[in-house]
Design a protein around this motif. Structure first.
Motif, PDB file in Angstrom:
ATOM      1  N   SER A  94       0.829  -1.204   0.000  1.00 49.08           N
ATOM      2  CA  SER A  94       0.000   0.000   0.000  1.00 49.08           C
ATOM      3  C   SER A  94       0.868   1.261   0.000  1.00 49.08           C
ATOM      4  CB  SER A  94      -0.942  -0.007   1.210  1.00 49.08           C
ATOM      5  OG  SER A  94      -1.951  -0.979   1.029  1.00 49.08           O
ATOM      6  N   THR A  98       0.654   4.177  -2.881  1.00 48.19           N
ATOM      7  CA  THR A  98       0.317   5.582  -2.666  1.00 48.19           C
ATOM      8  C   THR A  98       1.409   6.513  -3.181  1.00 48.19           C
ATOM      9  OG1 THR A  98       1.169   5.487  -0.396  1.00 48.19           O
ATOM     10  CG2 THR A  98      -1.206   5.186  -0.695  1.00 48.19           C
ATOM     11  N   ASN A 125      -0.507   7.461   3.613  1.00 49.22           N
ATOM     12  CA  ASN A 125      -1.590   8.216   2.983  1.00 49.22           C
ATOM     13  C   ASN A 125      -1.580   9.685   3.373  1.00 49.22           C
ATOM     14  OD1 ASN A 125      -3.822   8.239   1.190  1.00 49.22           O
ATOM     15  ND2 ASN A 125      -5.246   8.352   2.916  1.00 49.22           N
ATOM     16  N   TRP A 129       1.160  12.592  -0.271  1.00 47.62           N
ATOM     17  CA  TRP A 129       0.378  13.741  -0.752  1.00 47.62           C
ATOM     18  C   TRP A 129       1.008  15.064  -0.324  1.00 47.62           C
ATOM     19  CZ3 TRP A 129      -2.266  11.786  -4.354  1.00 47.62           C
ATOM     20  CH2 TRP A 129      -2.845  10.519  -4.227  1.00 47.62           C
ATOM     21  N   ALA A 168      -7.602  13.208   1.029  1.00 52.47           N
ATOM     22  CA  ALA A 168      -7.075  11.898   1.413  1.00 52.47           C
ATOM     23  C   ALA A 168      -7.363  11.665   2.893  1.00 52.47           C
ATOM     24  CB  ALA A 168      -5.571  11.821   1.149  1.00 52.47           C
ATOM     25  N   ASP A 199      -7.653   5.425   2.594  1.00 47.24           N
ATOM     26  CA  ASP A 199      -6.779   4.359   3.088  1.00 47.24           C
ATOM     27  C   ASP A 199      -7.641   3.375   3.868  1.00 47.24           C
ATOM     28  OD1 ASP A 199      -5.057   2.710   4.470  1.00 47.24           O
ATOM     29  OD2 ASP A 199      -3.868   4.315   5.355  1.00 47.24           O
TER      30      ASP A 199
END
Length: 409
Positions: A94, A98, A125, A129, A168, A199
């Motif tokens: 994961s 991301t 997550n 970003w 997010a 997430d």
């Protein structure tokens, strides 16, 4: 404790770990770090390695069969999530997924656009970003309540305007355990024409969600925490995936499964992931007609959650009556996943080591939720004790945990 909707003996018969001699007497309370692997997953993995461990999608029968086994995993995972197969993408983890997404969005967003991230997330997550600030993107933080660790819709509303292109958030925090109102956030982002990235790593082990009902544009989770192999699963709205810049080889730009997975995929583990869905169907069968749901996946979800609420109740009651530890997140088992973090004067890892002497496998640390712990006034290096379990945990193991806490706190 109320009657359990799922027979623990029948559940545990589907996991080789529970008949492993070296694990006998060990109560597993670090499922949030990775669950045990279900037998249907191991069966598919073994079959692939024995018969199809070669390049898939080729011209000869074994290669064709390998591709078909992988295709089945895409189709089965999509059915469990209530989306079409073109939503599904597999990647190595994961966190890797991301960071690929973050890079893709750096070419999709424009300077002056704004995004919203939380400080409740696992760093996977939020960190990916936040790096978009280097590209002229405004990053706004949806901050938790410093006392409860929870996110409020009112705080989000103060951050939303026409410049916001992406939000997010976690479906469930891996520390706070609170189940966040994803569907309500999806309504807000949809009204703005923004993208919602969720997430689901800490929620999916407790039942794969109905993504059509949630309304998220991107939802990701870890297969190894949902009874499967070590893979990351992403569901991405196909129209959005097609707009994002290609992250793979230039000549694969027309292949949707390759555009957001730049590295070569683990063919065997993708094929084995179909076994997660086989297992969920077995859970629905164990639950029987007493558990409602429009299909086996919704019944499995409902049964798993009901099982966990029943198992969580005595532990949360016990913790509520102690004044030497602080439960992080809600004490109502209906509002949270059974990922239960405790603040204590002793470091979380040190407590976990002492619980291990009682046959309790628990975790201690910051669990990559560094920003959340700082917001709660907890030194991340001190960390928390985390007690995480799922539907295959037994009432006897919960009592074993309570006895260990009594002895060591």
């Amino acid at each position: 404790m109320t009657t359990l909707p799922l027979d623990p003996a029948r559940l545990r018969a589907l996991f080789p770990a529970f008949s492993e001699p070296s694990l006998a007497g060990q109560a597993f309370f670090e499922n949030a770090g990775g669950s045990y692997t279900a037998q249907p997953v191991l069966d598919r993995l073994d079959t692939y390695y024995r018969t199809n461990k070669l390049q898939p999608y080729g011209a000869y029968p074994a290669s064709i069969a390998a591709g078909e086994a992988m295709d089945l995993a895409f189709e089965r995972m999509a059915a469990a999530l209530n989306v079409s197969a073109d939503w599904i993408h597999f990647g190595p983890s994961s966190s890797a997924n991301t960071y690929v997404l973050g890079h893709a969005f750096s070419g999709w967003l424009k300077p002056g656009d704004a995004i919203v991230v939380t400080n409740q997330d696992h760093e996977a997550n939020t960190g990916a970003w936040r790096r978009l600030a280097q590209h002229g993107i405004e990053v706004r933080e949806w901050a938790v309540d410093a006392r409860t660790g929870q996110l409020s819709l009112e705080a989000l509303d103060r951050l939303l305007d026409a410049r916001v292109r992406l939000v997010a958030m976690p479906h469930c925090s891996n520390i706070v355990g609170d189940i966040n109102p994803v569907a309500e956030v999806a309504c807000r982002t949809r009204a703005l024409g923004a993208v919602l990235v969720v997430d689901g790593v800490s929620y999916a082990p407790h039942g794969l969600p109905d993504l059509a009902a949630l309304g998220a544009d991107i939802y990701f989770f870890s297969a190894y925490k949902t009874y499967g192999p070590h893979q990351g699963v992403m569901a991405v709205r196909p129209e959005l995936a097609a707009q994002l810049p290609n992250q793979g080889h230039f000549f694969n730009d027309i292949k949707p499964r390759y555009r957001l997975t730049p590295a070569g995929p683990d063919h065997a583990q993708i094929a084995a992931s179909a076994g997660i869905v086989d297992y969920l169907e077995a859970v629905a069968d164990i639950a029987g007609p007493s558990v409602e749901g429009e299909n086996p996946f919704r019944r499995a979800h409902a049964a798993m959650r009901a099982q966990e609420v029943s198992l969580s109740t005595p532990l949360l009651d016990y913790l509520r009556n102690r004044n030497d530890i602080q439960l992080i997140g809600p004490s109502d088992p209906l509002r949270r996943a059974p990922t239960i973090a405790l603040r204590h004067s002793e470091p979380g890892l040190a407590l976990a080591k002492r619980l291990a002497t009682h046959g309790v496998m628990a975790g201690g640390g910051h669990f990559y939720a560094w920003r959340l712990l700082e917001a709660l006034g907890i030194d991340p290096n001190h960390g928390v004790l985390r007690l995480s379990f799922v539907h295959y945990t037994t009432p006897e193991e919960v009592q074993q945990l309570i006895a260990a806490l009594d002895a060591e706190l």
